[in-house]
Design an enzyme around this catalytic site. Structure first.
Site, PDB file in Angstrom:
ATOM      1  N   GLU A 182       0.671  -8.997  12.082  1.00  0.00           N
ATOM      2  CA  GLU A 182       0.475  -8.583  10.693  1.00  0.00           C
ATOM      3  C   GLU A 182       1.815  -8.431   9.975  1.00  0.00           C
ATOM      4  O   GLU A 182       1.974  -8.873   8.840  1.00  0.00           O
ATOM      5  CB  GLU A 182      -0.312  -7.267  10.670  1.00  0.00           C
ATOM      6  CG  GLU A 182      -0.766  -6.811   9.321  1.00  0.00           C
ATOM      7  CD  GLU A 182      -1.630  -5.543   9.397  1.00  0.00           C
ATOM      8  OE1 GLU A 182      -2.047  -5.068   8.326  1.00  0.00           O
ATOM      9  OE2 GLU A 182      -1.867  -5.026  10.513  1.00  0.00           O
TER      10      GLU A 182
ATOM     11  N   ASP B 245       0.768  -1.247   0.000  1.00  0.00           N
ATOM     12  CA  ASP B 245       0.000   0.000   0.000  1.00  0.00           C
ATOM     13  C   ASP B 245       0.798   1.295   0.000  1.00  0.00           C
ATOM     14  O   ASP B 245       0.555   2.182  -0.811  1.00  0.00           O
ATOM     15  CB  ASP B 245      -0.944   0.023   1.208  1.00  0.00           C
ATOM     16  CG  ASP B 245      -1.941  -1.113   1.204  1.00  0.00           C
ATOM     17  OD1 ASP B 245      -1.763  -2.066   0.423  1.00  0.00           O
ATOM     18  OD2 ASP B 245      -2.905  -1.070   1.981  1.00  0.00           O
TER      19      ASP B 245
END
Length: 441
Positions: free
Chosen positions: A403, A171
Site C-alpha cells: 500500500e 487521510d
C-alpha cells in the site's frame, strides 16, 4: 527478467482483487468495497492488458453517481464486515439525491476519471472502440465537475472545497493537525476494523478517528446538503491536490469533447472554469515564502503552512509558470530529493511531524509518485521525473505490491520498507503503467 516476472505478478494482483460484479477492491479484507480514485488508477492498469475490465471498472463506479452529479468515494456493491464505517453508518439515503441503485458513502474523492479516460484512450490500440465507451461515460464525469463548481466553489473562484479529510485522499496528513485543534469531538464508541488487518502504528489514532467520525455526523445531520455543510462544518479546505486533479480532468474532458464534436457549450463551460481555477490556484494556494503550494483553511481564513507531496501536484495540471516551476524544483530537491530517502515522501522529510511509516504522514505512495512523475516530466524537469519512476519501480521490485513504503535509509539494503496492506491494486496498476511511460529527452 525481474520486470517480466513482476508484470505478471501485477496482473495477478489486479485479477485476484477483481470481483464477480465487475469491480475491483483495493485489497482483501482491509478495503472490501469499490473506492473512487482507486478505481480510476485500477482501470488505467487494466487498460494495458484487459480493456473490458477497465471499462467495467469505470462503468461500475460511475453507475453509483447521485442525481445531483456527486460521485461517492465508496460504493458498497457487496456486504462485508471487515471495514468501518460501512453503509449503515454513512446512511447515504439521508440525501434526496443519493443513488437508488447502490448503497454508498456520502463523501467523495479526487475526481480522476476525466484524465483516466484520456490516458486510456491514448493507450489503447482500438481507439474507435474505446471512444464509443467514452461517449457512454463522459457526460457523467462532466456532470460531476458541474456539481463541484455549482455546490462547492463558495467564492466563485474556480477552486472547490473538501469538507472531510478523507475527501483529500491524504487521510491523516499533518496538515490537518491545526484544524483538529479547533475541534473537540466526543469520544465516540465504535469498532475499528482496519487495525485488525494492519499494524496499528501505521494507521491513524483513535482520537484522530473521533474527528473523522464527527465530521461525518455533521454531514448526516444536514442530510449531506452542501450549503449547510459549508455553513457549519469546522473542516472546509481548498486542497491543491484535489483541485489540480479536477483541473487536469477538466482539460482532458475538453480534449475528449473536441474529438467527439458537437459539445461546444460544455467545452466553453469547462474552459471558463479552467482559466479561473488555474489563476486562483496560483494566486491563493501558492506560497512564495515556502516555495510550494499549500492548503487553504476556508473556515479559519488562513493557509495551512506545511509542505507535502500534494504541494507539487499543480505541475500535473500545468498551473505553475516558469518562475513558480523553477522554485518548486528547488523546494522539492531540498525537502524530498535526498540521497538517503526514496522519492517521494508524502510529507516534508525535514519536519518534526514527518513519520516514515504512518500512512500519509511520511510514507511513499505510488499514486502520488505517478502524478508527480507526469507533472515534472511535462515541465521538462526530467532529472526528477526519471528518479521518481526509478524509485517507484525499485521499491516494488524490492518490497512487493504494498500500500505504501517507508522512504528512509535508502542505502540500507536489509531494511523492510513495506507498509500497510500487501497486494494493493493501485500499486500493481501503476507499476504496469510506469513501465509504459517515457520521460522527455
Amino acid at each position: 527478467m525481474i520486470s517480466n516476472v513482476l508484470i505478471e505478478r501485477a496482473k495477478k494482483v489486479l485479477l485476484n482483487n477483481h470481483q464477480k460484479g465487475g469491480f475491483t477492491i483495493p485489497t482483501e479484507k482491509l478495503y472490501p468495497f469499490q473506492w473512487m480514485w482507486d478505481s480510476g488508477f485500477i482501470a488505467l492498469g487494466f487498460a494495458h492488458f484487459d480493456i473490458e475490465k477497465a471499462k467495467s471498472e469505470i462503468n461500475n463506479l460511475l453507475s453509483a453517481q447521485w442525481d445531483n452529479g456527486f460521485i461517492p468515494h465508496i460504493v458498497f456493491h457487496t456486504k462485508a464486515d471487515t471495514y468501518f464505517p460501512g453503509p449503515d453508518f454513512f446512511q447515504s439515503e439521508l440525501s434526496k439525491f443519493s443513488s437508488k441503485k447502490f448503497k454508498t458513502s456520502g463523501i467523495t474523492q479526487p475526481p480522476v476519471f476525466g484524465f483516466v479516460l484520456e490516458k486510456i484512450y491514448q493507450i489503447v490500440d482500438d481507439k474507435k472502440d474505446f471512444l464509443k465507451f467514452i461517449k457512454t461515460q463522459i457526460d457523467k464525469v462532466y456532470f460531476n465537475h458541474v456539481y463541484f463548481y455549482e455546490n462547492r466553489d463558495v467564492n466563485n473562484e474556480g477552486l472547490v472545497y473538501i469538507y472531510h479529510n478523507w475527501e483529500s485522499g491524504t487521510d491523516n496528513s499533518p496538515l490537518w493537525d491545526s484544524i483538529w485543534k479547533t475541534m473537540n469531538p466526543p469520544d465516540y464508541k465504535f469498532e475499528r476494523k482496519d487495525t485488525n488487518h494492519v499494524d496499528s502504528t501505521q494507521r491513524p489514532t483513535k482520537r484522530e478517528y473521533d474527528h473523522y467520525i464527527h465530521l461525518l455526523e455533521i454531514a448526516k445531520k444536514y442530510k449531506y446538503e452542501d450549503k449547510k455543510i459549508a455553513e457549519f462544518s469546522p473542516f472546509l479546505v481548498l486542497d491543491p491536490l484535489f483541485n489540480s486533479i479536477l483541473l487536469k480532468s477538466n482539460q482532458s474532458l475538453i480534449n475528449l469533447y473536441s474529438i467527439i464534436g458537437g459539445e461546444e457549450k460544455k467545452i466553453e463551460f469547462l474552459e471558463n472554469k479552467q482559466s479561473l481555477g488555474l489563476n486562483s490556484l496560483n494566486k491563493k494556494l501558492y506560497d512564495t515564502e515556502l516555495g510550494a503550494y499549500v492548503y487553504y483553511d476556508l473556515r479559519n481564513s488562513k493557509k495551512l503552512k506545511g509542505i507535502s507531496s500534494s504541494s507539487f501536484s499543480p505541475l500535473f495540471c500545468g498551473a505553475p509558470d516558469e518562475r513558480i516551476s523553477n522554485q518548486l524544483k528547488k523546494t522539492f530537491n531540498k525537502k524530498f530529493n535526498l540521497e538517503d530517502k526514496y522519492i517521494c515522501a508524502s510529507f516534508d522529510t525535514l519536519s518534526e511531524n514527518f513519520n516514515p511509516k504512518k500512512y500519509w504522514r511520511g510514507p511513499v505512495w505510488l499514486n502520488l509518485n505517478w502524478i508527480l512523475f507526469h507533472g515534472f516530466n511535462e515541465y521538462g524537469l526530467v532529472d526528477i521525473s526519471k528518479k521518481i519512476k526509478k524509485d517507484s519501480i525499485d521499491l516494488i521490485e524490492n518490497e512487493g505490491f504494498y500500500e505504501y513504503f517507508d522512504p528512509t535509509d535508502k542505502n540500507d539494503k536489509n531494511k523492510k520498507r513495506a507498509c500497510g496492506s500487501n497486494n494493493f491494486s493501485w500499486t500493481a496498476a501503476l507499476y504496469l503503467d510506469f513501465f509504459n511511460r517515457r520521460t522527455k529527452n
